[in-house]
Write an enzyme that holds these catalytic residues in place. Structure first.
Site, PDB file in Angstrom:
ATOM      1  N   HIS A 179      -7.185   6.931  -2.756  1.00 40.16           N
ATOM      2  CA  HIS A 179      -8.030   5.955  -2.051  1.00 40.16           C
ATOM      3  C   HIS A 179      -7.332   5.208  -0.913  1.00 40.16           C
ATOM      4  CE1 HIS A 179      -6.072   2.731  -4.275  1.00 40.16           C
ATOM      5  NE2 HIS A 179      -6.674   1.884  -3.452  1.00 40.16           N
TER       6      HIS A 179
ATOM      7  N   HIS B 247       0.830  -1.215   0.000  1.00 43.50           N
ATOM      8  CA  HIS B 247       0.000   0.000   0.000  1.00 43.50           C
ATOM      9  C   HIS B 247       0.861   1.262   0.000  1.00 43.50           C
ATOM     10  CE1 HIS B 247      -3.258  -2.829   1.295  1.00 43.50           C
ATOM     11  NE2 HIS B 247      -3.941  -2.050   0.464  1.00 43.50           N
TER      12      HIS B 247
ATOM     13  N   ASP C 116      -8.969  -1.424  -7.956  1.00 40.71           N
ATOM     14  CA  ASP C 116      -8.220  -1.600  -6.711  1.00 40.71           C
ATOM     15  C   ASP C 116      -7.634  -3.002  -6.577  1.00 40.71           C
ATOM     16  OD1 ASP C 116      -7.229  -0.944  -4.204  1.00 40.71           O
ATOM     17  OD2 ASP C 116      -9.088  -1.445  -3.162  1.00 40.71           O
TER      18      ASP C 116
HETATM   19  P1  5GP Z   1      -7.183  -1.611  -0.601  1.00 38.87           P
HETATM   20  O1  5GP Z   1      -6.710  -1.660   0.811  1.00 38.87           O
HETATM   21  O2  5GP Z   1      -6.106  -1.822  -1.585  1.00 38.87           O
HETATM   22  O3  5GP Z   1      -8.003  -0.374  -0.912  1.00 38.87           O
HETATM   23  O4  5GP Z   1      -8.254  -2.783  -0.733  1.00 38.87           O
HETATM   24  C1  5GP Z   1      -8.036  -3.967  -1.419  1.00 38.87           C
HETATM   25  C2  5GP Z   1      -7.885  -5.141  -0.531  1.00 38.87           C
HETATM   26  O5  5GP Z   1      -7.675  -6.334  -1.266  1.00 38.87           O
HETATM   27  C3  5GP Z   1      -6.661  -4.905   0.326  1.00 38.87           C
HETATM   28  O6  5GP Z   1      -7.003  -5.164   1.659  1.00 38.87           O
HETATM   29  C4  5GP Z   1      -5.652  -5.900  -0.162  1.00 38.87           C
HETATM   30  O7  5GP Z   1      -4.975  -6.408   0.901  1.00 38.87           O
HETATM   31  C5  5GP Z   1      -6.466  -6.942  -0.851  1.00 38.87           C
HETATM   32  N1  5GP Z   1      -5.760  -7.439  -2.021  1.00 38.87           N
HETATM   33  C6  5GP Z   1      -5.503  -6.786  -3.151  1.00 38.87           C
HETATM   34  N2  5GP Z   1      -4.823  -7.569  -4.009  1.00 38.87           N
HETATM   35  C7  5GP Z   1      -4.657  -8.745  -3.419  1.00 38.87           C
HETATM   36  C8  5GP Z   1      -4.021  -9.972  -3.814  1.00 38.87           C
HETATM   37  O8  5GP Z   1      -3.475 -10.126  -4.889  1.00 38.87           O
HETATM   38  N3  5GP Z   1      -4.062 -10.984  -2.953  1.00 38.87           N
HETATM   39  C9  5GP Z   1      -4.656 -10.871  -1.763  1.00 38.87           C
HETATM   40  N4  5GP Z   1      -4.634 -11.917  -0.972  1.00 38.87           N
HETATM   41  N5  5GP Z   1      -5.270  -9.719  -1.348  1.00 38.87           N
HETATM   42  C10 5GP Z   1      -5.256  -8.673  -2.164  1.00 38.87           C
HETATM   43 MN    MN Z   2      -6.209  -0.045  -2.626  1.00 40.09          MN
END
Ligand code: 5GP
Ligand code: MN
Length: 886
Positions: free
Chosen positions: A643, A603, A778
């Site tokens: 975001h 992040h 996202d």
């Molecule tokens: P963000 O925090 O990015 O706004 O929300 C997306 C959520 O999906 C995040 O909590 C992130 O950890 C999860 N996420 C995004 N890509 C992946 C991935 O490739 N694998 C896993 N296990 N979680 C993901």
């Molecule tokens: Mn995100």
């Protein structure tokens, strides 16, 4: 040839048949005088010879013709029903041999015409009609009194009744006509009065008494055979034909009375002429209450302001309009309905009627013009793995699955197998989508039960539906551990979809201390230096899905957001929409980028830039570009940029468990997303130099702010399935159908003008689209080219593992134990993430937006992770260390 015409006496059981069809060929009535045989239909009395006398010129009287005649209840039947004789007659009389009429698109068979003559006494007039019938091939019966006439009519329901009105002694002709008219469902008979010639040639008696009695026509006595034939022919071609078509209308009414959709028919002044029982059920109004009243367009303050304009524009052009609207029921409730309004065009293309079909939104049907979705669904059945479940189920969309098993349509492999960018598969899958919250099933069951229910039950159930449709009830309950008790998935889901553990830990942590970071751009003139050529080379590929964000991160020294942001903002004309300078926009981008934590493995501002890239890519797709307005697009771009701003590299659950300041501030609800959104606005307003909103009008700012907040909050994963099911159940299916229609009309249709497009453009629907857009952007990294996808997978795993490390270190509950450095399987976590969160979401998205590259990559990457997982298993390793991921 064939059976010869016959003469028989009705109900006597005796039927008189002509010996041969020779007589039919005679050009003259005298040709009829041939020998006849009679036989009894139900018995075996063989043919009996009938002697008839022929007179040249004038037809023989009935008395002459029927030497053998039995009478009972005053009716006599003459039949001339073979094709041969009728054709011959038609040839002689010049009658076209057409046997079918058209009522709109409906074929109406012309019946063999049946005529009832009501004459108390046979005379030359009755005889002439009789012979005219014979000549024309019409079936004819003769009744002598009212009783006989009514009985015959009730049995045979003749098309034409000719009543002798010249004598009042034997029966009352007008009373008889009234009686015939009173017989329900035979009101289409044509009734003719035979009247005397007026004694005074100058004085024509009024037709009104006859019309009032129910007669359609008057025939002034005339025993000329030609005159009788002409009269019958005229009646056949006008009244009888028209009434025959009217009879067919009864079939149409039977159909519309029995469909479950609500149907209303208005005249050109929008006055209701007819509503069916389905309308009564849906609206609560009875036919008596509404017919004759003016019917307005759907009224509800939940509808978009331009709804009436949209409908009027369409129907005034003579085109139909279809969409989802709110309208009031009798009890004042506003319910969502799919409606289809079609103008009916009459002479000169003028609108004569409006036909409106409605059904409650959520109710599903298998017929009617609302069924583009169903048609598409049927089309798609060929491609579905699970179609059999649906076919053998009810006609309901969503009842095919009996339990909340979000992934059960997927076979052992992902349902992406063989996708290869086939958006048709996505469309098929979205229609079979199984992301139904329990509430969707409940609503479907109630909808199904409402059909054919008494109106009061329907009304009560409508109330129940209204309550059930409130937004909070849409969240699926994750009561069971998903996907075969797979620990990776359940950890992941628990970690992303719940907020903290029940165990309380008091240890305070110092996360996000920097709630209001002190960063202020260094100088008002902090222009972006000229874009270096290596950066520019990468940025040139920005419009493509396989754009290399990791490479941009490298060449920009971990400041990809600023460079990519400026490139994309200029492409979308963000400065113009916001009415701000490029300098302000740059400073804002710098400010936001600086508030991402570069230390985070995942992040950080590269993730923000990645989400911005995906957002811009989606906004550029034809379907989205044509639906969203500029403000929607700018909101999406700004939301993407900010975001995850100030993301601490820990999940919401962690923050809640750690009783962080942020969790306390936001009451453990959408902690991070609330923070990202709030901080975005705080940062922007703190310094005028980077305030990109400062020149917006109050209204524009409010709208933009609302949209940005809505989109950032939509990235919260606890509401993933809620957002997805809303989108899939409304937008995606509608959009997919509209797109199929676009494809059908091919590219020349240019703009998007179908009613579905208008519906998609409502504020509410644009919000749903924007939410799904940022959600897809996202978490699209598993749908990027393999090398990028692997990099992101490593980064998220690293961040999660760091969290686990800290949880262990600080004695906090371990939210996702599978993300432990010692045991973490990245392939497995990716497989679970794709299976659980991504497959359905990208199906819905692809069905709507058409994103073949994403589907192709997702399919390939999924196979790659499967291969990796199998290989690890073969090697006997349950663990794939981070360093081992290629
Ligand atoms: P963000 O925090 O990015 O706004 O929300 C997306 C959520 O999906 C995040 O909590 C992130 O950890 C999860 N996420 C995004 N890509 C992946 C991935 O490739 N694998 C896993 N296990 N979680 C993901
Ligand atoms: Mn995100």
């Amino acid at each position: 040839m064939g059976c010869a015409p016959s003469i028989h006496v009705s109900q006597s059981g005796v039927v008189y048949c002509r010996d041969s069809d020779g007589g039919s060929n005679s050009p003259h009535p005298s040709g009829f005088s041939r020998s006849y045989h009679t036989h009894i239909h139900h018995g075996a009395v063989g043919p009996i010879s009938i002697k008839t006398e022929a007179t040249d010129g004038d037809p023989p009287t009935l008395v002459q013709t029927l030497a053998v005649k039995k009478e009972r209840r005053g009716t006599i039947t003459f039949e001339a029903e073979t094709q041969t004789s009728r054709t011959n007659m038609k040839e002689q009389t010049g009658l076209p041999s057409q046997t079918e009429d058209m009522l709109g698109p409906m074929k109406v068979k012309k019946p063999a015409i049946r005529i009832l003559l009501v004459f108390a006494k046979e005379d030359s007039q009755s005889d002439t009609f009789w012979w005219a019938c014979e000549r024309l091939g019409y079936r004819c019966e003769l009744a002598r009194n009212s009783e006989g006439a009514l009985e015959a009519f009730l049995q045979k329901h003749h098309d034409l009744v000719i009543i002798d009105h010249r004598h009042s002694r034997n029966y009352d002709a007008e009373a008889l006509c009234r009686s015939i008219r009173a017989i329900k469902s035979y009101e289409h008979a044509v009734v003719v009065a035979v009247t005397r010639k007026s004694p005074n040639e100058k004085e024509e008696p009024s037709i009104l008494p006859l019309l009032n009695a129910g007669f359609n026509r008057r025939y002034t006595e005339n025993t000329n055979l030609g005159a009788c034939i002409n009269e019958l022919l005229m009646l056949d071609h006008s009244e009888i034909r028209a009434r025959n078509k009217l009879k067919a209308c009864q079939a149409l009414f039977a159909a519309i009375e029995n469909v479950s959709e609500a149907i209303e028919i208005c005249n050109q002044d929008h006055q209701l002429m007819y509503v069916n029982p389905g309308y009564e059920r849906l609206t609560g109004f009875t036919s008596q209450e509404v017919v004759g009243k003016e019917k307005g367009l759907p009224k509800s303050d939940k509808n978009s302001l331009d709804l009436h304009d949209a409908i009027n524009t369409q129907i005034k052009k003579g085109k139909s309009w279809e969409g989802t609207v709110y309208d009031h029921r009798k009890n004042g409730d506003s319910i969502q309905q799919h409606i289809h309004i079609s103008p009916v065009l009459g002479h000169g293309g003028k609108i004569t009627h409006y036909v409106t079909l409605r059904r409650s939104a959520g109710q599903t049907h298998t017929s009617g013009p609302l069924q583009c979705i169903e048609k598409l669904k049927a089309d798609s059945d060929l491609h579905l793995q699970s179609d059999c479940c649906r076919r053998k189920g009810s006609n309901e969309f969503n009842t095919r699955k009996s339990s909340l098993d979000i992934k059960s349509t997927h076979s052992g492999n992902s349902c992406f197998e063989g996708a290869g960018g086939k958006r048709r598969d996505s469309i098929a899958r979205i229609h079979a989508m199984t992301i139904e919250a329990p509430i969707t099933k409940v609503i479907n069951i109630i909808n199904a039960a409402q059909e054919n229910c008494p109106i009061n039950v329907v009304q009560a159930l409508d109330k129940v539906l209204e309550i059930l449709r409130s937004a909070e009830l849409y969240s699926p309950q994750l009561t069971s551990t998903p996907k075969d008790n797979d620990p990776v998935t359940s950890d992941l889901v628990e970690g992303l979809m719940t907020c903290g553990s029940r165990r309380r830990y008091s240890s305070d942590i110092a996360l996000s201390k920097n709630i209001l970071p002190q960063f202020v751009p260094s100088s008002p003139h902090s222009h972006l230096p000229d874009v270096p050529s290596d950066v520019q080379a990468i940025l040139d590929k920005e419009p493509q899905w396989d754009f290399d964000i990791i490479e941009l991160e490298r060449v920009t020294n971990k400041r990809p957001l600023l460079y990519l942001g400026m490139k994309i903002f200029s492409r979308f004309g963000v400065c113009e929409v916001l009415n701000c300078s490029e300098v302000t926009l740059r400073l804002w981008l710098q400010l936001i980028e600086r508030n991402y934590h570069q230390i985070n493995a995942y992040h950080n501002s590269t993730h923000a830039a990645d989400v911005l890239h995906a957002t811009a890519y989606f906004l550029n797709r034809d379907r989205i570009a044509g639906i969203l307005d500029n403000m929607n697009k700018v909101a999406a771009l700004l939301a993407a940029v900010s975001h995850d701003v100030d993301h601490p590299g820990r999940t919401n659950s962690f923050l809640c468990n750690a009783s962080s300041e942020l969790a306390t501030l936001y009451n453990d609800v959408a902690v991070l997303e609330s923070h990202h959104s709030a901080l975005t606005f705080q940062l922007t307003w703190r310094d005028d130099r980077c305030n990109i909103f400062k020149n917006l009008s109050r209204d524009d700012y409010r709208m933009l702010r609302q949209q940005i907040i809505d989109m950032i909050l939509a990235t919260e994963m606890t509401r993933h399935f809620e957002h997805l099911s809303k989108f899939a159940n409304s937008i995606s299916k509608m959009g997919a159908s509209a797109r199929v229609e676009d494809d059908r009309l091919s590219s020349h249709s240019g703009g998007m003008a179908t009613p579905e497009h208008d519906t998609l453009r409502t504020l509410e629907n644009r919000t749903l689209i924007n939410r799904m857009l940022i959600k897809c952007a996202d978490i699209a990294n598993p749908a990027r080219p393999l090398d990028l996808c692997v990099e992101w997978a490593k980064r998220i795993a690293e961040e999660y593992c760091q969290q686990t490390d800290e949880e262990k270190e600080r004695g906090l509950p371990v939210v996702m134990p599978v993300f432990d450095r010692a045991s973490c399987s990245i392939p497995k976590s990716q497989i679970s993430f794709i299976d659980y969160f991504l497959t359905d979401m990208f199906d819905a998205w692809d069905a709507f937006v058409d994103t073949p590259s994403l589907i192709t990559h997702l399919t390939r990457n999924y196979k790659y992770w499967k291969g990796q997982a199998e290989e690890a298993e073969r090697r006997g390793e349950s663990v794939t260390r981070l360093e081992d991921v290629e």
